[in-house]
Design a protein around this motif. Structure first.
Motif, PDB file in Angstrom:
ATOM      1  N   ASN A 179       0.808  -1.217   0.000  1.00 16.65           N
ATOM      2  CA  ASN A 179       0.000   0.000   0.000  1.00 16.65           C
ATOM      3  C   ASN A 179       0.842   1.268   0.000  1.00 16.65           C
ATOM      4  N   GLY A 180       2.141   1.118  -0.103  1.00 18.21           N
ATOM      5  CA  GLY A 180       3.013   2.282  -0.126  1.00 18.21           C
ATOM      6  C   GLY A 180       3.428   2.775   1.234  1.00 18.21           C
ATOM      7  N   ASN A 181       3.101   2.042   2.302  1.00 20.84           N
ATOM      8  CA  ASN A 181       3.477   2.452   3.650  1.00 20.84           C
ATOM      9  C   ASN A 181       4.873   1.931   3.990  1.00 20.84           C
ATOM     10  N   PRO A 182       5.668   2.739   4.699  1.00 18.25           N
ATOM     11  CA  PRO A 182       7.016   2.278   5.072  1.00 18.25           C
ATOM     12  C   PRO A 182       6.963   1.005   5.900  1.00 18.25           C
ATOM     13  N   VAL A 183       7.888   0.132   5.648  1.00 14.47           N
ATOM     14  CA  VAL A 183       7.995  -1.122   6.391  1.00 14.47           C
ATOM     15  C   VAL A 183       9.284  -1.095   7.181  1.00 14.47           C
ATOM     16  N   ASN A 184       9.186  -1.266   8.473  1.00 16.28           N
ATOM     17  CA  ASN A 184      10.370  -1.256   9.321  1.00 16.28           C
ATOM     18  C   ASN A 184      10.807  -2.676   9.637  1.00 16.28           C
ATOM     19  N   PRO A 185      12.102  -2.886   9.810  1.00 20.99           N
ATOM     20  CA  PRO A 185      12.581  -4.205  10.244  1.00 20.99           C
ATOM     21  C   PRO A 185      12.077  -4.517  11.644  1.00 20.99           C
ATOM     22  N   LEU A 186      12.266  -5.739  12.047  1.00 17.02           N
ATOM     23  CA  LEU A 186      11.854  -6.140  13.386  1.00 17.02           C
ATOM     24  C   LEU A 186      12.609  -5.357  14.439  1.00 17.02           C
ATOM     25  N   ALA A 187      11.885  -4.914  15.463  1.00 16.33           N
ATOM     26  CA  ALA A 187      12.539  -4.187  16.547  1.00 16.33           C
ATOM     27  C   ALA A 187      13.534  -5.069  17.280  1.00 16.33           C
ATOM     28  N   SER A 188      13.312  -6.390  17.211  1.00 19.64           N
ATOM     29  CA  SER A 188      14.185  -7.314  17.939  1.00 19.64           C
ATOM     30  C   SER A 188      15.463  -7.636  17.178  1.00 19.64           C
ATOM     31  N   ASP A 189      15.586  -7.154  15.947  1.00 22.74           N
ATOM     32  CA  ASP A 189      16.809  -7.430  15.190  1.00 22.74           C
ATOM     33  C   ASP A 189      18.020  -6.877  15.933  1.00 22.74           C
ATOM     34  N   SER A 190      19.060  -7.676  16.001  1.00 25.60           N
ATOM     35  CA  SER A 190      20.284  -7.221  16.663  1.00 25.60           C
ATOM     36  C   SER A 190      21.241  -6.681  15.613  1.00 25.60           C
ATOM     37  N   CYS A 191      21.309  -5.361  15.504  1.00 24.69           N
ATOM     38  CA  CYS A 191      22.193  -4.718  14.542  1.00 24.69           C
ATOM     39  C   CYS A 191      23.187  -3.847  15.283  1.00 24.69           C
ATOM     40  N   PRO A 192      24.399  -3.729  14.747  1.00 23.82           N
ATOM     41  CA  PRO A 192      25.373  -2.846  15.394  1.00 23.82           C
ATOM     42  C   PRO A 192      24.924  -1.395  15.302  1.00 23.82           C
ATOM     43  N   THR A 193      25.288  -0.609  16.276  1.00 28.30           N
ATOM     44  CA  THR A 193      24.923   0.811  16.259  1.00 28.30           C
ATOM     45  C   THR A 193      25.887   1.629  15.412  1.00 28.30           C
ATOM     46  N   SER A 194      26.984   1.028  15.015  1.00 30.77           N
ATOM     47  CA  SER A 194      27.938   1.714  14.153  1.00 30.77           C
ATOM     48  C   SER A 194      28.642   0.678  13.303  1.00 30.77           C
ATOM     49  N   GLY A 195      29.378   1.137  12.324  1.00 30.23           N
ATOM     50  CA  GLY A 195      30.134   0.215  11.488  1.00 30.23           C
ATOM     51  C   GLY A 195      29.535   0.055  10.121  1.00 30.23           C
ATOM     52  N   GLY A 196      28.658  -0.935   9.953  1.00 33.61           N
ATOM     53  CA  GLY A 196      28.147  -1.222   8.630  1.00 33.61           C
ATOM     54  C   GLY A 196      29.278  -1.681   7.733  1.00 33.61           C
ATOM     55  N   TYR A 197      29.169  -1.412   6.431  1.00 34.48           N
ATOM     56  CA  TYR A 197      30.216  -1.753   5.470  1.00 34.48           C
ATOM     57  C   TYR A 197      30.992  -0.497   5.093  1.00 34.48           C
ATOM     58  N   ILE A 198      32.311  -0.644   4.956  1.00 36.46           N
ATOM     59  CA  ILE A 198      33.127   0.437   4.427  1.00 36.46           C
ATOM     60  C   ILE A 198      34.019  -0.151   3.339  1.00 36.46           C
ATOM     61  N   THR A 199      34.584   0.702   2.517  1.00 25.97           N
ATOM     62  CA  THR A 199      35.475   0.220   1.470  1.00 25.97           C
ATOM     63  C   THR A 199      36.827  -0.154   2.054  1.00 25.97           C
ATOM     64  N   ASN A 200      37.543  -1.014   1.344  1.00 27.59           N
ATOM     65  CA  ASN A 200      38.894  -1.343   1.770  1.00 27.59           C
ATOM     66  C   ASN A 200      39.787  -0.112   1.724  1.00 27.59           C
TER      67      ASN A 200
END
Length: 684
Positions: free
Chosen positions: A59-80
């Protein structure tokens, strides 16, 4: 080989190779190794105002991931390039790297290797799909056009945490390192890693897909190299293997559509670390498939630290139907390549085969059979069902049928064109051969081999079209060990079952040995509540034998030996093995070929130096279960294998009153349905 973005690939050869609710997490019985499991693929930074969720529902409404997902608060991917200290903001993250930080995507076929100069430094890799949805169409919908590439995951604290990146040279790489890559393809996978003794690390890969988007599959194999920025003599070994130096194509495939030319696959790599005359040689092996149905194992070497490689040589001249090469180097510099030979090309038995070189990989002796075995190759009979009509196929991956072997039997099963007669949903798996040698053992020329065949005496009629030996005949699989004495050309120990268990399948073994200790690990379904030798891993049935769905069913177990494989034990001497994983997960989620079929990759990995050992595996603990709106009547998996997805449904009625429906692509690929990850931990 990674399951591809464009279609389910087929080899017309011995093997045809492809590559709503919170997920239920079930822990297996028994304690796991000390410390928590560590995520290598940190592709799930929390969404924020500066990092908005790009996904919407039907319906075009934003979908959020699960609140229980364990994701780092920083980092993610960076280039070499950024990892090596480029000036802040000098090269802004490209769309692929930005996407990888929030993808919640798929990763499988992991590799890991410990620095022989510093066990605090670990390098990992996988088939990394994090960049697949880096492109968006005019309506802002993510489109599956981005690359599948080789991951580069780095730890400088002994595996307690990892920084996630990609090997440079991927399509869209905007850093100065991109120009150093000789890779010419739009995707890469089958990662393998090896170190030398001087801070250099080498990543091997097969690669395919035409960057222009044509049906051509190049089928190249390449090696990427990394070094210590301070050079081979640098005192700071924590920077070993950190700076990218380039990628060299070892062998080119031919640009034929649908793998009908020459396609190179199933890579292996090792480096001579013996301080002998072959010191520093980089050895590379792979399977070559051709469109006429033949295949062979090929080998190449580099004597200049991976900058150039020799002309490839065929090392299986007298035999056919081979796959899964692995390379071992003994302390005297002799090179061994092990592989599996298949009975499906007319031989009486399946075999573990070995070839030997006493000339630093220049020439090889004739192949020699180590042992035969009864294979354990999951298979079923394909029973395709109607494929839902796509509204806009460009927004998602196209459908593909189940992967088939040379007899036409399906090697994996799922929904629609991948539906099988049994009704089961399962990932592909075949008996494989892995091997290693202790380069520090000057007293022996031993090669240590593990493989995962049928346990003799466990054969049983399945009562369905599913089988592990043939259609309708199943069995229990186990991890077997053989010690091969290269000096005598004979078995000196085994074959023996490493960890006898009354229940459960064991599969995807690996073995590592340097410094007098052997370490093994494998996937194990002993804690599967629905285990039966008559069914695939994690598949349940009712009292009448009808499929009722899939469940969490796989843990990683590991064992060690301090007497060259004569005895095996876990963390304590009273254990046969130790459970490594903290969470048991479901390997049968349908995350591939437009959310219709599971894919677990083809291997796990363990690396070691003396008592230090670290293992990595593919994991589904973060996958978000859901429903598939395209299933008008829910199929046999009862949504237990379906993943969270968002699709618009368009209905139309013809003049006769017949109603037809078409479906959009998945509009929320970042919402957790594709969240397959690589985890690791210390092992016995």
């Amino acid at each position: 080989m990674q399951e591809p973005r464009s279609s389910l690939r087929r080899f017309v050869a011995t093997l045809v190779v492809v590559a709503g609710a919170t997920a239920v997490l079930v822990t297996g019985a028994g304690a796991s190794t000390p410390g928590g499991d560590v995520r290598l693929t940190n592709d799930c930074l929390p969404f924020s105002a500066s990092n908005p969720n790009p996904d919407t529902d039907a319906n075009g409404n934003p979908v959020n991931p699960l609140a229980s997902d364990s994701c780092p608060t920083s980092g993610g991917y960076i280039t070499n390039y950024a990892m090596n200290g480029s000036p802040s903001g000098a090269v802004p993250p490209d769309p692929v790297i930005s996407e990888c930080s929030v993808a919640r995507g798929r990763q499988n076929e992991p590799a890991v290797a410990v620095d022989p100069r510093n066990t605090s430094v670990l390098l990992g890799s996988s088939n990394d799909y994090c960049g697949v949805y880096a492109t968006r169409n005019a309506q802002g919908v993510p489109v599956a056009l981005g690359p599948i590439w080789l991951g580069y995951y780095r730890s400088e604290n002994g595996g307690s945490s990892f920084q996630s990146s990609l090997v440079p040279g991927y399509p869209g790489d905007n850093t100065p390192f991109a120009s150093l890559s000789g890779a010419r393809t739009a995707s890469a996978g089958d990662p393998v890693i090896a170190w030398d003794n001087h801070g250099r690390a080498f990543f091997g890969s097969e690669s395919s897909d035409d960057p222009s988007g044509s049906p051509k599959t190049f089928g190249d194999v390449f090696v990427a190299r990394f070094e210590n920025p301070g050079g081979a003599a640098a005192a700071d070994t924590t920077a070993d293997g950190k700076r990218y130096k380039g990628t060299t194509i070892v062998s080119r495939g031919s640009s034929a559509p649908n793998l009908l030319g020459v396609f190179n696959d199933k890579t292996a790599i090792e480096v001579d670390r013996t301080a002998g005359k072959c010191e520093g040689n980089v050895y590379f092996a792979y399977s070559r498939f051709t469109g006429n149905g033949t295949n062979a194992i090929y080998f190449s070497r580099s004597t200049d630290h991976g900058i150039t490689f020799s002309n490839v040589q065929k090392i299986t001249e007298s035999i056919h139907g081979v796959q899964f090469p692995d390379i071992s180097v003994t302390s005297n510099g002799h090179v061994y390549v092990t592989f599996r030979q298949f009975e499906s090309v007319g031989r009486q038995t399946d075999n573990v085969v070995i070839v030997k070189s006493t000339s630093c990989g220049q020439t090889f002796q004739r192949p020699q059979v180590v042992t035969d075995f009864i294979h354990h190759d999951a298979q079923d009979v394909l029973d395709p069902e109607p494929v839902p009509t796509p509204t806009n196929p460009a927004t998602d991956e196209p459908f593909g049928g189940a992967d088939k072997d040379v007899q036409g039997n399906a090697r994996d099963c799922g929904d629609f064109s991948s539906h099988c007669k049994s009704g089961y949903t399962f990932f592909r798996r075949d008996t494989q051969v892995r091997s290693t040698a202790d380069q520090l053992d000057a007293g022996h020329e031993w090669v240590y081999i593990v493989y995962d065949p049928t346990k003799p005496g466990t054969q049983v009629d399945t009562g369905t079209t599913y089988g592990s030996i043939e259609v309708g005949k199943g069995s229990q699989s186990g991890i077997f060990f053989v010690r091969w004495d290269g000096a005598t050309g004979k078995i000196s120990a085994g074959p023996t079952l490493i960890d006898p268990q009354a229940l459960g399948h064991q599969t995807f073994p690996d073995i590592s040995a340097d410094g007098g200790v052997l370490h093994t690990l494998w996937w194990d379904s002993r804690n599967d509540p629905c285990y039966s030798p008559t069914r695939p891993i994690g598949n349940c049935v009712d009292a009448a034998g009808h499929p009722t769905g899939t469940v969490p069913s796989l843990d990683v177990y590991a064992a060690t030996s301090t007497d060259a494989g004569a005895h095996w034990h876990g963390v304590t001497s009273t254990e046969t093995s130790t459970k490594v994983t903290d969470v048991m997960s479901n390997p049968n989620y349908e995350q591939f070929s437009n959310r219709t079929v599971p894919f677990a990759g083809d291997y796990l990995w363990v690396t070691s130096l003396g008592d230090f050992s670290y293992g990595v595996w593919t994991d589904w603990r973060n996958t978000r279960q859901g429903t598939d709106p395209r299933e008008a009547t829910e199929d046999e998996d009862n949504t237990t294998a379906d993943v969270f997805q968002c699709r618009k449904v368009n209905s139309s009625t013809d003049k006769k009153g017949n109603v037809s429906k078409s479906f959009s692509g998945d509009l929320c690929p970042h919402a957790g349905g594709l969240d397959q990850n690589i985890y690791g931990d210390h092992t016995p």
